[in-house]
Structure formats: structure tokens, C-alpha cells
Scaffold this active site. Structure first.
Site, PDB file in Angstrom:
ATOM      1  N   ASP A 134      64.780  29.641  63.691  1.00 33.52           N
ATOM      2  CA  ASP A 134      65.440  30.695  64.470  1.00 33.52           C
ATOM      3  C   ASP A 134      65.428  30.343  65.955  1.00 33.52           C
ATOM      4  O   ASP A 134      64.581  29.586  66.419  1.00 33.52           O
ATOM      5  CB  ASP A 134      64.696  32.024  64.305  1.00 33.52           C
ATOM      6  CG  ASP A 134      64.742  32.529  62.868  1.00 33.52           C
ATOM      7  OD1 ASP A 134      65.661  32.132  62.134  1.00 33.52           O
ATOM      8  OD2 ASP A 134      63.841  33.316  62.500  1.00 33.52           O
TER       9      ASP A 134
HETATM   10  N1  URA Z   1      60.813  31.850  58.977  1.00 34.61           N
HETATM   11  C1  URA Z   1      61.337  32.622  59.943  1.00 34.61           C
HETATM   12  O1  URA Z   1      61.267  33.833  59.868  1.00 34.61           O
HETATM   13  N2  URA Z   1      61.940  32.026  60.987  1.00 34.61           N
HETATM   14  C2  URA Z   1      62.010  30.685  61.146  1.00 34.61           C
HETATM   15  O2  URA Z   1      62.565  30.196  62.127  1.00 34.61           O
HETATM   16  C3  URA Z   1      61.458  29.885  60.122  1.00 34.61           C
HETATM   17  C4  URA Z   1      60.861  30.503  59.048  1.00 34.61           C
END
Ligand code: URA
Length: 238
Positions: A106
């Protein structure tokens, strides 16, 4: 003359993993002899046809590159962003080869991200049958009790189905009253760690991936990267 499926050719040339290559095709970003090909499964003859992606000719990769990056917050893990946010590629030196991220993190997640121009490698690593373990450390609101950790570890039901068993460990309570936990996943659904922790009442305040398989970030500061060695790569397929 060798004919092969367009998405496979794009992956072999290091444009993207096979699945991502299908998405590029569907988005109309790929042309064969000037014709936009947006349907899947088209057979192509790369020796006699000109294949382009985003206007750039696609040729077999001459050098395969594998990089481990410690991704900072605020960078997108796509190769370009319609909203103009910086991409992880902007953290790497200019290279002739086109690299792409293996999977995603993310925007506000930090940590271990692989980049390569080896589409077949990415395809293998991302395939559900290839059990790549991903280790995350999260700062979460509040402090989970033993039952909550067990629930996370056994698996819980999210809106896209039940999660597979994973490891969930309490690491520390912070002066703020929040806490730090480690979650080790064997799957990689969208925003999975955040959704799992929110589902048990402990929303994530900060998230970092500390290892991808056996590749750890040790010594790599946020924003730094290193090229992977042959030994690093072997670790993946042992
Ligand atoms: N899980 C999440 O919630 N975000 C990420 O970026 C990776 C795994």
C-alpha cells in the site's frame, strides 16, 4: 517461426508478470504491428511483428535484474500513476531495462519490495502454489490479548473469504498504549494485514514488511535498495 501468446511474450521480455501483462493488454496499452490488441490469448510471432507497450518496443530482456527495495511510505508500487504520485521506480537509478514490482504494498506501507524485469520469476513467486512467506510488523491501536492473537493465527473471515492460518505474535507495548505485533502471511490479498487487524478491533496505525521469504531488510535503510545475488535467488526456490 515461434509463435507464443502475447502475455507470455511480455512476461519473458520482462515487461511484467504474466498476470500483470494480461492487465496491460486489457487496458489497451499493448500494440502488435500498430494494432491495439486488448483481447487475451493472441498468438504473436515476435521475430516478424513489432510489439510495443506504452509506445516502447518490447524486446527480449538481455540482463535479468532482481532488486530488494526498502520502500518508503508515499510511493506507489505501480510503474506509473495516473494521479502523478511518485512510483517506487523513481527510487532506483535510471536503467535501460524496465523493472516492475513483484506484487504490491500500500501507499502508506513501508518495507521489503522485490523488483525485477524477469516476468517468469515474478509469475512463479506470485503464484498461489509458490508459498512465499511475508513477514509484517504492525503498530496497532490497543493491545491484543492471547485469544485475539489465536483468532488471527487460526484464520478469520473477511469479505473476500476466510484467511489461511498464519503466525501472529505480540512484540511490545508502546508508551502510547498502542502495541507492535508480527504477522507472517502465506497469502497476499489486498490490504490483508490491515483488514485482519481491523476485523479483531485493532486498526493498523503503521505497517512495515520486514521480510519477503527469507530475504530480510537487514541493513537497508528506508529508501535504499540492493541487487540480489545468485545466492539470494536460490533462497527463493529452495
Ligand atoms: N497488508 C496490508 O494491509 N497492506 C500492505 O501493504 C501489505 C499487506
Amino acid at each position: 517461426m515461434t509463435r507464443l501468446r502475447l502475455h507470455k511474450y511480455l512476461a519473458q521480455c520482462g515487461v511484467a508478470s504474466r498476470r500483470q501483462a494480461e492487465a496491460l493488454i486489457a487496458a489497451g496499452r499493448v500494440r502488435v504491428d500498430a494494432e491495439v490488441v486488448s483481447e487475451q490469448g493472441r498468438l504473436v510471432a515476435p521475430e516478424s511483428q513489432r510489439i510495443t507497450c506504452d509506445g516502447r518496443e518490447v524486446r527480449p530482456a538481455t540482463r535479468l535484474i532482481y532488486i530488494l527495495l526498502n520502500k518508503p511510505k508515499g510511493y506507489v508500487t505501480t510503474t506509473r500513476d495516473p494521479q502523478g504520485r511518485p512510483t517506487v521506480l523513481s527510487l532506483l537509478p535510471p536503467m535501460r531495462e524496465r523493472l516492475f514490482p513483484v506484487g504490491r504494498l500500500d501507499l502508506d506501507t513501508e518495507g521489503a519490495l522485490l523488483l525485477t524485469n524477469d516476468g517468469e520469476f515474478a509469475h512463479r513467486v506470485l503464484h498461489p502454489s509458490f508459498d512465499s512467506e511475508k513477514t509484517y510488523e504492525a503498530v496497532i491501536r490497543g493491545a491484543p490479548d492471547g485469544q485475539t492473537l489465536q483468532k488471527l493465527a487460526r484464520g478469520l473471515v473477511l469479505e473476500d473469504g476466510p484467511t489461511a492460518p498464519c503466525a501472529a505474535k505480540f512484540l511490545a507495548i508502546l508508551p502510547s498504549g498502542h502495541s507492535r505485533v508480527r504477522i507472517v502471511l502465506h497469502e497476499g490479498r489486498k490490504r490483508q494485514v490491515k483488514r485482519m487487524l481491523a476485523a479483531v478491533g485493532h486498526p493498523v496505525l503503521a505497517l512495515r514488511r520486514t521480510a519477503y521469504g527469507r530475504l530480510r531488510l537487514d541493513g537497508l535503510a528506508v529508501g535504499e535498495y540492493r541487487f540480489l545475488s545468485a545466492d539470494d535467488l536460490k533462497k527463493f526456490f529452495l
